[in-house]
Enzyme design. Structure first.
Site, PDB file in Angstrom:
ATOM      1  N   LYS A  52       0.855  -1.198   0.000  1.00  0.00           N
ATOM      2  CA  LYS A  52       0.000   0.000   0.000  1.00  0.00           C
ATOM      3  C   LYS A  52       0.886   1.241   0.000  1.00  0.00           C
ATOM      4  CE  LYS A  52      -3.936   2.006   2.558  1.00  0.00           C
ATOM      5  NZ  LYS A  52      -4.863   1.875   3.697  1.00  0.00           N
ATOM      6  N   SER A 143      -9.967   2.118   2.630  1.00  0.00           N
ATOM      7  CA  SER A 143      -9.021   2.815   1.779  1.00  0.00           C
ATOM      8  C   SER A 143      -8.015   1.903   1.085  1.00  0.00           C
ATOM      9  CB  SER A 143      -8.252   3.841   2.609  1.00  0.00           C
ATOM     10  OG  SER A 143      -7.413   3.186   3.549  1.00  0.00           O
ATOM     11  N   SER A 167     -10.412   0.009   6.940  1.00  0.00           N
ATOM     12  CA  SER A 167      -9.763   0.007   5.622  1.00  0.00           C
ATOM     13  C   SER A 167      -9.067  -1.283   5.209  1.00  0.00           C
ATOM     14  CB  SER A 167      -8.751   1.146   5.534  1.00  0.00           C
ATOM     15  OG  SER A 167      -9.423   2.338   5.277  1.00  0.00           O
TER      16      SER A 167
HETATM   17  N1  GLN Z   1     -13.548   4.765   5.882  1.00  0.00           N
HETATM   18  C1  GLN Z   1     -12.952   5.237   7.089  1.00  0.00           C
HETATM   19  C2  GLN Z   1     -12.525   6.670   6.916  1.00  0.00           C
HETATM   20  O1  GLN Z   1     -12.706   7.174   5.866  1.00  0.00           O
HETATM   21  C3  GLN Z   1     -11.801   4.367   7.488  1.00  0.00           C
HETATM   22  C4  GLN Z   1     -10.598   4.554   6.679  1.00  0.00           C
HETATM   23  C5  GLN Z   1      -9.452   3.734   7.171  1.00  0.00           C
HETATM   24  O2  GLN Z   1      -9.632   2.756   7.897  1.00  0.00           O
HETATM   25  N2  GLN Z   1      -8.253   4.163   6.833  1.00  0.00           N
HETATM   26  O3  GLN Z   1     -12.037   7.283   7.810  1.00  0.00           O
END
Ligand code: GLN
Length: 464
Positions: A52, A143, A167
């Site tokens: 990532k 994400s 995410s």
């Molecule tokens: N969807 C959540 C956010 O937008 C979690 C994102 C994540 O876990 N990095 O904050």
């Protein structure tokens, strides 16, 4: 490795990789071959992985998929990736994600959205090129959308990911892959671009529970460079796979039975409980009474920490710099151009809830709710429950452009089952459990006690 390099090149339409590093991969693979020929080699020797783009990789562009990092090339390696290279793994390239990991669909990336390799039954999107009618392309989740799509499309054997509010688990659920967010402190955060430091954790996305266990063992471990990393031995997670669930008590939290979640997801949840019961677990109903406050509290705590973490992108220290008349102008111009819409929204929310007049009303309150959520879990585990079973997401994958453009809260609601786990610092795994009526994967989530990922691997394997 060569086969994966070719597969990555042939699947560019998915936009899963934002940087391919074939020369580095083939060199590393050759070194792996040499070690194996000498009878040496680590537990991951020669296994090609995707990383990532939130993980700093020495000398290799790391952007968090934000324009503000530009062509930033770290002079250091994140601890998690360094651990993987120590054990012999090979990097194929850097994977797409939501900008600074803020999102649930991978649509906030400055490199554009990732296309899920999955398609709704009957959809006429072309299997290889991804071309078709807009709206029928599906998101891979976010994400860590690039990580999930790359694993699902066989563009790597496994991938690193991060999870602040879901995410790892949500994209795994959307793509029929397995992803675990370990206990907070299990993996070092050193060298990972920070989003919300008290919630961020690294973990793997891979095809099977066993692959997750193998990868997590390499990624995890105490690191003096991260003061929140736990000085707790890393068990042989793989040994837990196949252990089964005989004699375990699995809790079903009644507060997760939300109005409006699709009947198919309810039914799958039920079936998951039956599979565990058939394998010898005892299923009990449990109560986590503060669940309904988790999402609003998360969307205060996470932006608050983000606004503080992102203050470092000032146009001086990293990547993008937009010249201006004076230094304030430099900050303003760089941040205006460098950050995307969602990131700006979070910085504004975060700054607001931390500001003098609102700190007590929002931030302090959210922290109190966090304590109550943690206590809910502690009480359930104190009653002898070993793990908790919930759906991973309130829906299957949705279309690119389908959600959140008019109302960001619509997108935030997708995290309803995952954020509690981060707020409590607990481990959670998402395991593919079946397909919905449109032929799309659905995941079930198991939540464990702190530092008991082993039970999640044991129970997850019964479901997958
Ligand atoms: N969807 C959540 C956010 O937008 C979690 C994102 C994540 O876990 N990095 O904050």
């Amino acid at each position: 490795t060569q086969a994966h390099v070719t597969a990555v090149e042939n699947a560019r339409a998915l936009n899963a990789y934002v940087l391919e590093t074939p020369e580095l991969a083939l060199e590393a693979a050759a070194r792996s071959d040499a070690r194996l020929a000498r009878g040496e080699g680590g537990p991951l020797e020669g296994l090609p992985l995707g990383i990532k783009d939130l993980f700093c990789t020495r000398g290799v562009r790391t952007t968090a998929c934000s324009r503000i990092l530009g062509e930033f090339k770290p002079t250091y390696e994140s601890t998690v990736t360094a651990n993987l290279w120590r054990d012999g793994a090979v990097m194929l390239g850097k994977l797409n994600n939501d900008e600074f990991a803020m999102g649930s669909s991978n649509e906030t990336s400055c490199f554009g959205p990732v296309v899920s390799p999955w398609r709704r039954r009957g959809s006429n999107v072309h299997a290889e090129t991804g071309e078709g009618i807009v709206g029928q392309h599906l998101v891979p989740g976010g994400s860590s959308g690039g990580s999930a799509a790359a694993v699902a499309a066989r563009l790597c054997l496994g991938a690193t990911a991060t999870d602040t509010g879901g995410s790892i688990r949500q994209p795994a659920a959307f793509t029929g892959t397995v992803g675990i967010k370990p206990t907070y402190g299990r993996c070092s955060r050193w060298g990972i671009v920070a989003f919300a430091s008290s919630l961020d954790q690294a973990g793997p996305i891979a095809r099977t529970v066993r692959d997750n266990a193998i990868l997590l063992r390499s990624m995890a471990g105490h690191d003096p460079k991260d003061t929140t990393s736990a000085d707790i031995p890393v068990p042989d997670f793989e040994a837990a796979v196949g252990r089964g669930v005989k004699g375990l008590k699995i809790g079903i939290p009644k507060e997760y039975r939300l109005d409006g979640i699709p009947a198919e997801i309810e039914a799958l949840w039920q079936r998951g409980a039956e599979w565990l019961r058939d394998a010898g677990a005892e299923i009990v109903e449990v109560s986590l009474p503060h669940t309904k406050y988790a999402l609003p509290a998360y969307y205060i705590v996470a932006p608050a920490e983000a606004s503080s973490n992102l203050a470092r992108y000032d146009g001086v220290r990293y990547g993008l710099r937009v010249p201006a008349k004076d230094v304030i102008g430099l900050y303003e111009e760089t941040r205006a151009l460098g950050f995307g819409r969602e990131v700006k929204r979070r910085v504004m929310i975060g700054t607001y809830v931390l500001s003098a007049g609102y700190y007590d009303a929002y931030y302090v309150r959210a922290q109190k709710i966090r304590t109550l959520i943690k206590r809910d879990f502690e009480q359930v585990y104190a009653s002898g429950v070993d793990a908790i079973l919930t759906p991973a997401t309130p829906s299957a994958a949705f279309g690119i452009g389908e959600k959140g453009s008019a109302d960001p809260v619509e997108m935030y609601l997708n995290d309803v089952f995952t954020v509690t786990v981060n707020m409590a610092g607990l481990p959670g795994i998402s395991v593919p459990a079946g397909l919905d009526s449109q032929g799309l994967p659905l995941g079930l989530q198991l939540i464990g006690r702190a530092f008991d990922e082993e039970t999640l691997f044991a129970a997850g394997q019964v479901i997958e």
